[in-house]
Design a protein around this motif. Structure first.
Motif, mmCIF file in Angstrom:
data_model
loop_
_atom_site.group_PDB
_atom_site.id
_atom_site.type_symbol
_atom_site.label_atom_id
_atom_site.label_comp_id
_atom_site.label_asym_id
_atom_site.label_seq_id
_atom_site.Cartn_x
_atom_site.Cartn_y
_atom_site.Cartn_z
ATOM 1 N N LEU A 111 -48.858 -49.879 32.553
ATOM 2 C CA LEU A 111 -49.395 -51.127 32.917
ATOM 3 C C LEU A 111 -49.675 -51.864 31.618
ATOM 4 O O LEU A 111 -49.514 -51.468 30.547
ATOM 5 C CB LEU A 111 -50.751 -50.806 33.693
ATOM 6 N N ARG A 112 -49.706 -53.285 31.829
ATOM 7 C CA ARG A 112 -50.111 -54.023 30.899
ATOM 8 C C ARG A 112 -50.914 -55.332 31.518
ATOM 9 O O ARG A 112 -50.773 -55.818 32.389
ATOM 10 C CB ARG A 112 -48.688 -54.632 30.196
ATOM 11 N N VAL A 113 -51.832 -55.628 30.467
ATOM 12 C CA VAL A 113 -52.808 -56.965 31.027
ATOM 13 C C VAL A 113 -52.265 -58.197 30.288
ATOM 14 O O VAL A 113 -51.700 -58.031 29.223
ATOM 15 C CB VAL A 113 -54.195 -56.643 30.686
ATOM 16 N N ILE A 114 -51.916 -59.082 30.911
ATOM 17 C CA ILE A 114 -51.524 -60.391 30.351
ATOM 18 C C ILE A 114 -52.205 -61.691 30.826
ATOM 19 O O ILE A 114 -53.042 -61.431 31.580
ATOM 20 C CB ILE A 114 -49.925 -60.584 31.143
ATOM 21 N N SER A 115 -52.076 -62.730 30.043
ATOM 22 C CA SER A 115 -52.693 -63.856 30.264
ATOM 23 C C SER A 115 -52.133 -64.583 31.108
ATOM 24 O O SER A 115 -50.913 -64.832 31.096
ATOM 25 C CB SER A 115 -53.055 -64.611 28.896
ATOM 26 N N VAL A 116 -52.811 -65.218 32.163
ATOM 27 C CA VAL A 116 -51.997 -66.311 33.109
ATOM 28 C C VAL A 116 -52.238 -67.579 32.808
ATOM 29 O O VAL A 116 -51.681 -68.469 33.448
ATOM 30 C CB VAL A 116 -52.738 -65.889 34.574
ATOM 31 N N ARG A 117 -52.904 -67.764 31.436
ATOM 32 C CA ARG A 117 -53.119 -69.069 31.192
ATOM 33 C C ARG A 117 -52.354 -69.701 29.914
ATOM 34 O O ARG A 117 -52.528 -70.686 29.385
ATOM 35 C CB ARG A 117 -54.721 -69.378 31.107
ATOM 36 N N THR A 118 -51.695 -68.599 29.300
ATOM 37 C CA THR A 118 -50.927 -68.974 28.227
ATOM 38 C C THR A 118 -49.321 -68.718 28.317
ATOM 39 O O THR A 118 -49.021 -67.740 29.167
ATOM 40 C CB THR A 118 -51.364 -68.151 27.066
ATOM 41 N N GLN A 119 -48.522 -69.228 27.842
ATOM 42 C CA GLN A 119 -47.074 -69.257 28.045
ATOM 43 C C GLN A 119 -46.516 -67.989 27.554
ATOM 44 O O GLN A 119 -45.503 -67.321 28.293
ATOM 45 C CB GLN A 119 -46.340 -70.307 27.457
ATOM 46 N N ASP A 120 -47.002 -67.363 26.460
ATOM 47 C CA ASP A 120 -46.403 -66.096 25.959
ATOM 48 C C ASP A 120 -47.190 -64.808 26.716
ATOM 49 O O ASP A 120 -46.821 -63.752 26.487
ATOM 50 C CB ASP A 120 -46.546 -66.045 24.420
ATOM 51 N N GLU A 121 -48.209 -65.083 27.437
ATOM 52 C CA GLU A 121 -48.814 -64.071 28.187
ATOM 53 C C GLU A 121 -49.701 -63.172 27.364
ATOM 54 O O GLU A 121 -50.107 -62.347 27.872
ATOM 55 C CB GLU A 121 -47.746 -63.307 29.221
ATOM 56 N N ASP A 122 -49.735 -63.541 26.075
ATOM 57 C CA ASP A 122 -50.565 -62.632 25.232
ATOM 58 C C ASP A 122 -52.131 -63.008 25.624
ATOM 59 O O ASP A 122 -52.396 -64.003 25.465
ATOM 60 C CB ASP A 122 -50.423 -62.886 23.840
ATOM 61 N N VAL A 123 -52.829 -61.850 25.548
ATOM 62 C CA VAL A 123 -54.216 -61.934 25.777
ATOM 63 C C VAL A 123 -54.887 -62.486 24.535
ATOM 64 O O VAL A 123 -54.818 -61.465 23.398
ATOM 65 C CB VAL A 123 -54.846 -60.597 26.245
ATOM 66 N N ARG A 124 -55.741 -63.310 24.445
ATOM 67 C CA ARG A 124 -56.331 -63.624 23.302
ATOM 68 C C ARG A 124 -57.850 -62.926 23.013
ATOM 69 O O ARG A 124 -58.317 -62.131 23.999
ATOM 70 C CB ARG A 124 -56.757 -65.110 23.349
ATOM 71 N N VAL A 125 -58.333 -63.098 21.887
ATOM 72 C CA VAL A 125 -59.445 -62.060 21.745
ATOM 73 C C VAL A 125 -60.545 -62.647 22.613
ATOM 74 O O VAL A 125 -61.295 -61.694 23.099
ATOM 75 C CB VAL A 125 -59.914 -62.108 20.222
ATOM 76 N N LEU A 126 -60.846 -63.645 22.583
ATOM 77 C CA LEU A 126 -61.983 -64.338 23.661
ATOM 78 C C LEU A 126 -61.800 -63.966 25.091
ATOM 79 O O LEU A 126 -62.590 -63.491 25.659
ATOM 80 C CB LEU A 126 -62.137 -65.766 23.439
ATOM 81 N N GLN A 127 -60.333 -63.986 25.496
ATOM 82 C CA GLN A 127 -60.078 -63.379 26.846
ATOM 83 C C GLN A 127 -60.655 -62.059 27.033
ATOM 84 O O GLN A 127 -61.097 -61.552 28.030
ATOM 85 C CB GLN A 127 -58.712 -63.533 27.408
ATOM 86 N N ALA A 128 -60.105 -61.162 25.910
ATOM 87 C CA ALA A 128 -60.527 -60.053 26.025
ATOM 88 C C ALA A 128 -62.027 -59.493 26.043
ATOM 89 O O ALA A 128 -62.359 -58.393 26.817
ATOM 90 C CB ALA A 128 -59.810 -59.113 24.865
ATOM 91 N N LEU A 129 -62.727 -60.337 25.189
ATOM 92 C CA LEU A 129 -64.115 -60.122 25.125
ATOM 93 C C LEU A 129 -64.463 -60.340 26.477
ATOM 94 O O LEU A 129 -65.765 -59.714 27.185
ATOM 95 C CB LEU A 129 -64.815 -61.169 24.228
ATOM 96 N N ILE A 130 -64.249 -61.547 27.243
ATOM 97 C CA ILE A 130 -64.677 -62.045 28.782
ATOM 98 C C ILE A 130 -64.464 -60.774 29.704
ATOM 99 O O ILE A 130 -65.133 -60.474 30.492
ATOM 100 C CB ILE A 130 -63.996 -63.309 28.981
ATOM 101 N N ARG A 131 -62.945 -60.458 29.341
ATOM 102 C CA ARG A 131 -62.652 -59.410 30.423
ATOM 103 C C ARG A 131 -63.523 -57.921 30.320
ATOM 104 O O ARG A 131 -63.941 -57.393 31.303
ATOM 105 C CB ARG A 131 -61.267 -59.251 30.013
#
Length: 198
Positions: A111-131
């Motif tokens: 499994l992998r968690v991806i960002s649905v708001r960035t084109q490269d799908e990389d999860v940003r640190v702020l997104q990870a903190l919110i998650r």
């Protein structure tokens, strides 16, 4: 006739498809075990270091101190443990999510968690903190935020929705061709067996 051919069963590729509740739950349990083992090893090594430098004697002498001093020491011990646990959890999840999109459990389950708001799908640190904060919100009302995955069309929990992320399959999943051939023989016995089939 089934869409699966006996000669060439249809390939099913689940890469980047939303991950299911069961696989996500197992991945989380593996992560909990990994964190618990790490903290157990850390606690053991800390006690070894304290004993090596003779600091365990200081702690034993404090037990004979007044009740007020003991209460203060207990408070600081509980506070320290809480800080260490919080730091370990946050570091584990946030660092791994933002580094490669997967924790140890997610990696083992494909499994992998991806960002649905960035084109490269990389999860940003702020997104990870919110998650990560969302994990606690999901757990608070009788795990309702996690159970939401079962009802959501894209298999998202509240923490996914809050952080604009999604958990997807990272491995190419394909059906077992031998299993499908046996299944086809049972459901369509009039078909001749394949070469080398049992």
């Amino acid at each position: 006739m089934s869409r699966y051919s006996r000669q060439n069963p249809a390939r099913v590729n689940l890469i980047n498809q939303p991950a299911g509740f069961a696989s996500r739950t197992v991945a989380m349990l593996i992560d909990i075990v990994a964190i618990s083992l790490s903290l157990t090893i850390f606690t053991y090594l800390t006690s070894v270091v304290l004993t090596f430098f003779g600091l365990d004697i200081v702690l034993q002498e404090m037990e004979s101190a007044s009740v007020t001093v003991q209460n203060i020491m207990r408070f600081f011990v509980i506070l320290s443990v809480g800080i260490v646990l919080s730091f370990a959890n946050i570091t584990y999840f946030v660092f791994l999510w933002s580094l490669d999109g997967k924790t140890i459990g997610m990696g083992l389950l494909g499994l992998r968690v991806i960002s649905v708001r960035t084109q490269d799908e990389d999860v940003r640190v702020l997104q990870a903190l919110i998650r990560y904060a969302g994990l606690w919100i999901c757990a608070a009302p009788f795990l309702l935020g996690f159970l939401w995955i079962l009802a959501h069309d894209e298999r998202k929990g509240w923490h996914d929705i809050m952080s604009k992320t999604q958990v997807v399959y990272d491995w190419e999943a394909r059906p077992d061709e031998h299993f499908l051939q046996r299944l086809m023989r049972q459901t369509a016995p009039e078909l001749p067996p394949t070469a080398g089939g049992k």
